[in-house]
Structure formats: C-alpha cells, structure tokens
Design an enzyme around this catalytic site. Sequence first.
Site, short mmCIF file in Angstrom:
data_model
loop_
_atom_site.label_atom_id
_atom_site.label_comp_id
_atom_site.label_asym_id
_atom_site.label_seq_id
_atom_site.Cartn_x
_atom_site.Cartn_y
_atom_site.Cartn_z
N ASP A 203 10.06 40.17 -17.16
CA ASP A 203 11.17 39.28 -16.18
C ASP A 203 10.40 39.10 -14.93
O ASP A 203 11.13 38.63 -13.92
CB ASP A 203 12.58 39.75 -16.11
N HIS B 116 -17.58 29.41 -18.46
CA HIS B 116 -16.17 29.72 -18.09
C HIS B 116 -16.03 31.45 -18.10
O HIS B 116 -14.82 31.98 -18.42
CB HIS B 116 -15.06 29.26 -18.48
N ASP C 97 -19.53 31.41 -9.14
CA ASP C 97 -18.54 30.18 -9.01
C ASP C 97 -17.24 30.55 -8.46
O ASP C 97 -16.32 31.10 -9.31
CB ASP C 97 -18.45 29.40 -10.18
N ASP D 189 -14.66 24.51 -4.20
CA ASP D 189 -15.52 24.74 -5.42
C ASP D 189 -16.76 24.94 -5.05
O ASP D 189 -17.41 23.96 -5.05
CB ASP D 189 -14.93 23.72 -6.44
N HIS E 18 -22.81 20.11 -20.04
CA HIS E 18 -21.62 19.87 -19.17
C HIS E 18 -21.96 18.54 -18.32
O HIS E 18 -22.93 18.24 -17.99
CB HIS E 18 -20.76 20.73 -18.68
N HIS F 297 -16.79 16.81 -10.72
CA HIS F 297 -15.62 16.12 -10.92
C HIS F 297 -14.87 15.91 -9.62
O HIS F 297 -15.48 16.30 -8.47
CB HIS F 297 -14.60 17.34 -11.64
N HIS G 63 -9.74 20.22 -10.57
CA HIS G 63 -10.22 18.96 -11.33
C HIS G 63 -9.12 18.08 -11.02
O HIS G 63 -8.27 17.88 -11.53
CB HIS G 63 -10.26 19.37 -12.60
N GLU H 258 -22.72 19.63 -9.57
CA GLU H 258 -22.80 20.83 -10.16
C GLU H 258 -23.69 20.67 -11.37
O GLU H 258 -23.04 21.16 -12.47
CB GLU H 258 -21.60 21.57 -10.46
N TYR I 116 -28.63 26.44 -18.72
CA TYR I 116 -28.21 27.84 -19.40
C TYR I 116 -28.83 27.99 -20.56
O TYR I 116 -28.80 27.22 -21.74
CB TYR I 116 -26.63 27.76 -19.81
N ARG J 233 -26.62 27.51 -12.34
CA ARG J 233 -25.97 26.34 -11.55
C ARG J 233 -25.74 26.25 -10.10
O ARG J 233 -25.61 27.48 -9.46
CB ARG J 233 -24.37 26.36 -12.32
N GLU K 283 -23.77 24.14 -7.10
CA GLU K 283 -22.42 23.38 -6.93
C GLU K 283 -22.07 23.04 -5.42
O GLU K 283 -21.78 24.18 -4.84
CB GLU K 283 -21.20 23.81 -7.85
#
Length: 436
Positions: A35, A239, A256, A267, A352, A356, A363, A387, A391, A415, A417
């Site tokens: 709860d 991710h 990231d 971001d 990828h 975005h 996003h 970005e 990889y 990466r 970004e």
Amino acid sequence: MIKAEYQQRREQFLEKLGSGVAVFCSAPRAIMHNDVHYNFRQESNFYYLTGFNEPEAVAVFAPNHSEHRYVLFVQPKDLSQEIWTGARLGVDAAKEELGADAVYPIGELEEHLPRYLETGDPLYYHFGHNECFNQLILKHYQRLLATLPKRGTGPRAIADPSILLAPMRQIKSAAELALLRQAIAITVEAHQRARELAAPGRWEYEIQAEIEHVFRLRGGDGPAYPSIVASGPNACVLHYTENQRQMAAGDLLLIDAGCAYRYYNADITRTFPVSGQFTGEQKAIYDIVLAAQKAAIAQVRPGNTYNQIHDAAVRVIVEGLVDLGLLRGEIEALINEGKENQTQKYRTFFMHGTGHWLGLDVHDVGLYKHNKETWVTLQPGQVLTVEPGIYIHPEATPAEGQPEIGDRWRGIGVRIEDDVLVTAAGHEVLTAAVPK
C-alpha cells in the site's frame, strides 16, 4: 512557471481545438509495494496545460461551451486524508489558482462530464496508462454517439490531442528554457563530481549515489530517468541500470544521467577512462564517436531535416570502423544496404538512433517523420539530444561477410550525449560545460 504562461498555453490550445472538445486525466498513482506509492509525477500534457500537480484530477477543454471553456475536476478538501498524504488545493482554491472557469469535486465527474463532451466534435483524448479512465471515456463517447441523431451535437470521432499539443510543446518558451538550463546546470555539476570520484576499486553504485546526491542537493526533483553508471563491458548494454560492478584499472566508465527540475529534464552521457588514460583501442573508438557527434551537432540548424543529424553520425562511424578493420566494404553500401529493415552491417556496433526530443518528458513528444519519406524540419526553440555511440559487446558476432572481431576490441562501449537547442542562427550546445 507563472500563471500567465499556462493561461497563454490554454488559449492557444483552445484555439487549435476549433470545434472539438478535449479531456485530460491526471497520472494514476503507481504502487511501489503493497500500500506504498511511488512519488507522484503528473502526466505531462495535463501538467503543461494546468500546472496542477495532484492526482485524481480531470481537465476538460470545451471552446464551444457558452460559459465554461476550461473545466477542472479535483479532489475536495478533506483534513482526515490530508493529514496522511498532504494538503490538497481543493475546489474553491483551484478556480482561483488555476484559472478554471468551473471546478467540481472529482466525485461529480460522471454527472457533469457529458454536458461538456456534447459541445464538440471530435473528442480529443489520449488512451494512456489509466485503463479505468480509458473505459469511462469510451462509455460516455458511445452513449453520446447513440443519442447524437436526436441531439444533433456531440463527438462523432475520437482523436489524439498530441496532434495539437506536440507541436506546441516542441517549441520551448523562455520560461521553459530557463527550467531546462537549471536542470542541465545541476546535471553538469553531478557529472563533474562523478568524474572526480571515479577510480579503480570504487563501485558503480558509489558514483550513482554521488550523482543523485548532487541532483537533490541543488534542488532538483531527482533523476530524470534511472541513472546508468556502466563500467567495462557494462557500457555495451544500452540500458544498464544495475550499477553493481566494481571498477577496475583499464576500464571505461559510461555515465548516462540527468536531473529533473520542476518537470524539465536534462540528459547527458559521457565516457572516460577510470584510470585517467585510454588504451590505444579505447582512444580509437572514442575518437570516432566524438567526431561523429561533432558532425551530427553541426547539422542542427533551422531548415535541416531531423534525419540529417543521424546520417552525419552514421557516415563518420562507418568510415572510422572501416579504417580500424572492424567493418569491410564500400562506405555507401555499408550505410544503405539493409536500411529499409534496419539490418545494415554497421548496426552490430551502432544499433540506435542519434537522439530524441527533450523537454517535459526525457523522450519528449513530437514527430520525427511526417510520413515514410518526409522527415520533420528543425525549427528554433526545439531541444534534442545528440548521442552517437559504438558498442563492441564481449559476445558480439560480426555480420555476414564482415571480419572477425579481435579480442582487444571486445568490451569497449562509448557514447557521448549532449542536449542541443535549435536557435535562429544554428544551435546552442546547452551541456557544453561537461568535458569531452
């Protein structure tokens, strides 16, 4: 955000509605366990138009109603509940504070909603995560549709309000940009703190803790999304959020992470060597990604189409991987063969898109393409991420006809970004203060 900003948005939206009527429901509460609820985060379109941050609320926009063009249904004041969950604005204060023409207790929604819905066509409603409210809207729509021949008014169709709202949200006002800049400033500080602390022997979660400490210390709402602190081969998982590995000498660390500040989000991704110095292979990959990002950012300017950003990054990455012997073939063929179904051979290493939209959602809303052939054209006031990455997963297998991947390359993930504002003259890299 000042009241006038929300009022201006509502007037613009009411004008866009024309003969239609729109309904927005607040975000549902989410259960953390048993709860106990997660911290409440308002649905972005609802917040964009109302500035109201309470659950169990509904906003109705009926431009053709004789008196009430903007109507709210909210939780009434109830001290017995407020003692447990905090103060509510309540019905009376909501009318004054939120500028609504009429405000009702949420318990009266079923009674009053139909008379507003019958004033417009189409009915604009987004079928979101609140399944119960989705069914309520369908029930009223079907009833109104059945009685329309006798009444002569009411919705004949349902449309998604994003068609109208997304273009508005994409062009950031001065007030929105100020909030974005603050979210970014906090995130910049957090990334710099992470870079100072990262060292062999530290754990990824230690770095995450310091990053998110800065977010809250500087007045941010917390992480805009689950922070990625990925060392060594973990950087090859797009991710990755477990953040449980102990860093070792020779690792790269990909971070990231972005701060949310009053609903607006940063971001940022940076990748750097934990020991302070790249290996030869790491530097080679990093240099390609950095060059690709610079080429992509150079395409951010009014009049260019969104795909030009990605295309610029892809070309640099493909050329760089060919030079390193990780890809083999003619550049144009490597870029274009398999493009229709996204099976290009370079996607073993770069799988990828290059960015975005960014804003109230990480996003953010907005089209990227108008149709199969036509991409969106960039406009001043839009904010987007750029970005690119490479990889080389430890277990990656080369595409058919491509060279074997040497062990010295495996486990390298990079990466970079940045958050970029489209300006009248070109662009501004809002996150430029983080070294790269």
